[in-house]
Motif scaffolding. Sequence first.
Motif, PDB file in Angstrom:
ATOM      1  N   MET A  25     -19.984   1.193  35.211  1.00  0.00           N
ATOM      2  CA  MET A  25     -19.722   1.121  36.647  1.00  0.00           C
ATOM      3  C   MET A  25     -20.749   0.244  37.363  1.00  0.00           C
ATOM      4  O   MET A  25     -20.515  -0.198  38.478  1.00  0.00           O
ATOM      5  CB  MET A  25     -19.643   2.513  37.258  1.00  0.00           C
ATOM      6  CG  MET A  25     -18.333   3.205  36.892  1.00  0.00           C
ATOM      7  SD  MET A  25     -18.105   4.778  37.703  1.00  0.00           S
ATOM      8  CE  MET A  25     -18.001   4.268  39.421  1.00  0.00           C
ATOM      9  N   GLU A  27     -21.371  -2.596  36.158  1.00  0.00           N
ATOM     10  CA  GLU A  27     -20.875  -3.934  35.814  1.00  0.00           C
ATOM     11  C   GLU A  27     -19.479  -4.226  36.352  1.00  0.00           C
ATOM     12  O   GLU A  27     -19.145  -5.381  36.596  1.00  0.00           O
ATOM     13  CB  GLU A  27     -20.822  -4.092  34.290  1.00  0.00           C
ATOM     14  CG  GLU A  27     -22.145  -3.898  33.593  1.00  0.00           C
ATOM     15  CD  GLU A  27     -22.009  -3.785  32.080  1.00  0.00           C
ATOM     16  OE1 GLU A  27     -20.897  -4.016  31.550  1.00  0.00           O
ATOM     17  OE2 GLU A  27     -23.005  -3.455  31.446  1.00  0.00           O
ATOM     18  N   LYS A  28     -18.655  -3.193  36.473  1.00  0.00           N
ATOM     19  CA  LYS A  28     -17.264  -3.445  36.860  1.00  0.00           C
ATOM     20  C   LYS A  28     -16.693  -2.285  37.659  1.00  0.00           C
ATOM     21  O   LYS A  28     -17.268  -1.200  37.697  1.00  0.00           O
ATOM     22  CB  LYS A  28     -16.410  -3.751  35.630  1.00  0.00           C
ATOM     23  CG  LYS A  28     -16.415  -2.686  34.562  1.00  0.00           C
ATOM     24  CD  LYS A  28     -15.893  -3.112  33.193  1.00  0.00           C
ATOM     25  CE  LYS A  28     -14.521  -3.649  33.173  1.00  0.00           C
ATOM     26  NZ  LYS A  28     -13.968  -3.896  31.856  1.00  0.00           N
ATOM     27  N   ASP A  29     -15.539  -2.512  38.247  1.00  0.00           N
ATOM     28  CA  ASP A  29     -14.856  -1.515  39.052  1.00  0.00           C
ATOM     29  C   ASP A  29     -14.323  -0.392  38.161  1.00  0.00           C
ATOM     30  O   ASP A  29     -13.794  -0.657  37.073  1.00  0.00           O
ATOM     31  CB  ASP A  29     -13.716  -2.196  39.816  1.00  0.00           C
ATOM     32  CG  ASP A  29     -13.039  -1.268  40.780  1.00  0.00           C
ATOM     33  OD1 ASP A  29     -11.844  -0.965  40.563  1.00  0.00           O
ATOM     34  OD2 ASP A  29     -13.691  -0.833  41.744  1.00  0.00           O
ATOM     35  N   PHE A  30     -14.420   0.827  38.642  1.00  0.00           N
ATOM     36  CA  PHE A  30     -13.961   1.989  37.876  1.00  0.00           C
ATOM     37  C   PHE A  30     -12.514   1.832  37.413  1.00  0.00           C
ATOM     38  O   PHE A  30     -12.186   2.148  36.268  1.00  0.00           O
ATOM     39  CB  PHE A  30     -14.109   3.273  38.708  1.00  0.00           C
ATOM     40  CG  PHE A  30     -13.618   4.504  38.008  1.00  0.00           C
ATOM     41  CD1 PHE A  30     -14.414   5.154  37.089  1.00  0.00           C
ATOM     42  CD2 PHE A  30     -12.348   5.013  38.266  1.00  0.00           C
ATOM     43  CE1 PHE A  30     -13.962   6.293  36.427  1.00  0.00           C
ATOM     44  CE2 PHE A  30     -11.887   6.149  37.620  1.00  0.00           C
ATOM     45  CZ  PHE A  30     -12.705   6.792  36.694  1.00  0.00           C
ATOM     46  N   ALA A  31     -11.657   1.350  38.295  1.00  0.00           N
ATOM     47  CA  ALA A  31     -10.225   1.239  37.986  1.00  0.00           C
ATOM     48  C   ALA A  31      -9.940   0.284  36.831  1.00  0.00           C
ATOM     49  O   ALA A  31      -8.881   0.370  36.210  1.00  0.00           O
ATOM     50  CB  ALA A  31      -9.450   0.803  39.227  1.00  0.00           C
ATOM     51  N   THR A  32     -10.875  -0.588  36.526  1.00  0.00           N
ATOM     52  CA  THR A  32     -10.655  -1.559  35.442  1.00  0.00           C
ATOM     53  C   THR A  32     -11.273  -1.124  34.115  1.00  0.00           C
ATOM     54  O   THR A  32     -11.103  -1.810  33.104  1.00  0.00           O
ATOM     55  CB  THR A  32     -11.209  -2.952  35.818  1.00  0.00           C
ATOM     56  OG1 THR A  32     -12.639  -2.875  35.925  1.00  0.00           O
ATOM     57  CG2 THR A  32     -10.585  -3.450  37.119  1.00  0.00           C
ATOM     58  N   GLU A  57     -11.344   9.848  34.178  1.00  0.00           N
ATOM     59  CA  GLU A  57     -11.716  10.661  35.342  1.00  0.00           C
ATOM     60  C   GLU A  57     -12.341  11.999  34.930  1.00  0.00           C
ATOM     61  O   GLU A  57     -13.147  12.563  35.662  1.00  0.00           O
ATOM     62  CB  GLU A  57     -10.502  10.931  36.235  1.00  0.00           C
ATOM     63  CG  GLU A  57     -10.212   9.853  37.209  1.00  0.00           C
ATOM     64  CD  GLU A  57      -9.197  10.282  38.260  1.00  0.00           C
ATOM     65  OE1 GLU A  57      -8.771  11.459  38.278  1.00  0.00           O
ATOM     66  OE2 GLU A  57      -8.839   9.426  39.070  1.00  0.00           O
ATOM     67  N   LYS A 110     -18.315   5.154  44.762  1.00  0.00           N
ATOM     68  CA  LYS A 110     -18.051   3.814  44.220  1.00  0.00           C
ATOM     69  C   LYS A 110     -16.705   3.769  43.500  1.00  0.00           C
ATOM     70  O   LYS A 110     -15.972   2.790  43.594  1.00  0.00           O
ATOM     71  CB  LYS A 110     -19.176   3.410  43.271  1.00  0.00           C
ATOM     72  CG  LYS A 110     -19.059   2.010  42.752  1.00  0.00           C
ATOM     73  CD  LYS A 110     -20.266   1.618  41.919  1.00  0.00           C
ATOM     74  CE  LYS A 110     -20.114   0.178  41.467  1.00  0.00           C
ATOM     75  NZ  LYS A 110     -21.261  -0.250  40.678  1.00  0.00           N
ATOM     76  N   ALA A 111     -16.375   4.843  42.793  1.00  0.00           N
ATOM     77  CA  ALA A 111     -15.117   4.919  42.055  1.00  0.00           C
ATOM     78  C   ALA A 111     -13.931   5.273  42.953  1.00  0.00           C
ATOM     79  O   ALA A 111     -12.796   5.294  42.495  1.00  0.00           O
ATOM     80  CB  ALA A 111     -15.228   5.946  40.931  1.00  0.00           C
ATOM     81  N   LYS A 112     -14.224   5.578  44.212  1.00  0.00           N
ATOM     82  CA  LYS A 112     -13.193   6.037  45.152  1.00  0.00           C
ATOM     83  C   LYS A 112     -12.514   7.301  44.628  1.00  0.00           C
ATOM     84  O   LYS A 112     -11.298   7.462  44.689  1.00  0.00           O
ATOM     85  CB  LYS A 112     -12.170   4.930  45.434  1.00  0.00           C
ATOM     86  CG  LYS A 112     -12.780   3.712  46.101  1.00  0.00           C
ATOM     87  CD  LYS A 112     -11.788   2.602  46.298  1.00  0.00           C
ATOM     88  CE  LYS A 112     -12.352   1.411  47.012  1.00  0.00           C
ATOM     89  NZ  LYS A 112     -13.478   0.750  46.421  1.00  0.00           N
ATOM     90  N   ARG A 113     -13.369   8.218  44.128  1.00  0.00           N
ATOM     91  CA  ARG A 113     -12.885   9.473  43.552  1.00  0.00           C
ATOM     92  C   ARG A 113     -13.674  10.666  44.099  1.00  0.00           C
ATOM     93  O   ARG A 113     -13.909  11.627  43.397  1.00  0.00           O
ATOM     94  CB  ARG A 113     -13.013   9.468  42.021  1.00  0.00           C
ATOM     95  CG  ARG A 113     -12.309   8.337  41.282  1.00  0.00           C
ATOM     96  CD  ARG A 113     -10.809   8.490  41.370  1.00  0.00           C
ATOM     97  NE  ARG A 113     -10.077   7.650  40.439  1.00  0.00           N
ATOM     98  CZ  ARG A 113      -9.834   6.345  40.580  1.00  0.00           C
ATOM     99  NH1 ARG A 113     -10.321   5.687  41.611  1.00  0.00           N
ATOM    100  NH2 ARG A 113      -9.116   5.691  39.685  1.00  0.00           N
TER     101      ARG A 113
END
Length: 191
Positions: A25, A27-32, A57, A110-113
């Motif tokens: 996280m 390095e990159k977006d959680f969704a990816t 999740e 950050k993960a929008k969770r």
Amino acid sequence: MYHIKDDQRSIRSGEMIYEGLVALMGEKDFATITVSDLVDAAKVGRTTFYRNFDEIEDVLRMRSDQVIEGFLGYLQTYRQQHIDESPTTILKPVLRYFYLHSELVELLMKAKRIYIFEEAMLNRFEPFKSIVGAFYGVEENYVDYVMAVRIGGVTNILIHWIETGKKQSPDELADKLGVIFGNMVALEQLL
């Protein structure tokens, strides 16, 4: 859902997977993030991941449960050490604890969770529903609403405080909000 067994190997695997997720996280977006990415970062096999988790999740759910359990232990110790304070004051220990342990909330933001944190809080405070109902004189079928409002309020205070860089000390913010809300932020009200 996560399935961490009560043995050192499973616990360590869960921790390695969480640490891998934190690194990814950064390095990159959680969704990816994929399971393949995660097992590579954690240096575990796919079988290990799926033995312990159903989906990515669930790693956040596991950590949320762990952090909330840690908070409850802290709260119990806090209350024993601060007998002179009102036994129902909750915001000050919440802010003190999450001042030092904000990584999870930041990660969930950050993960929008962030809902994972709220769900974990609601689940952990489930045994207190009858106390909440009695305190507020609320019918059983409305207690969930009271708990959702109280836990949502605390969560949103944490989110805003973290988003603004935790500029106020935990005690300063708790004291100021206590005055603003007329000392309405109390344990019975938040549970």
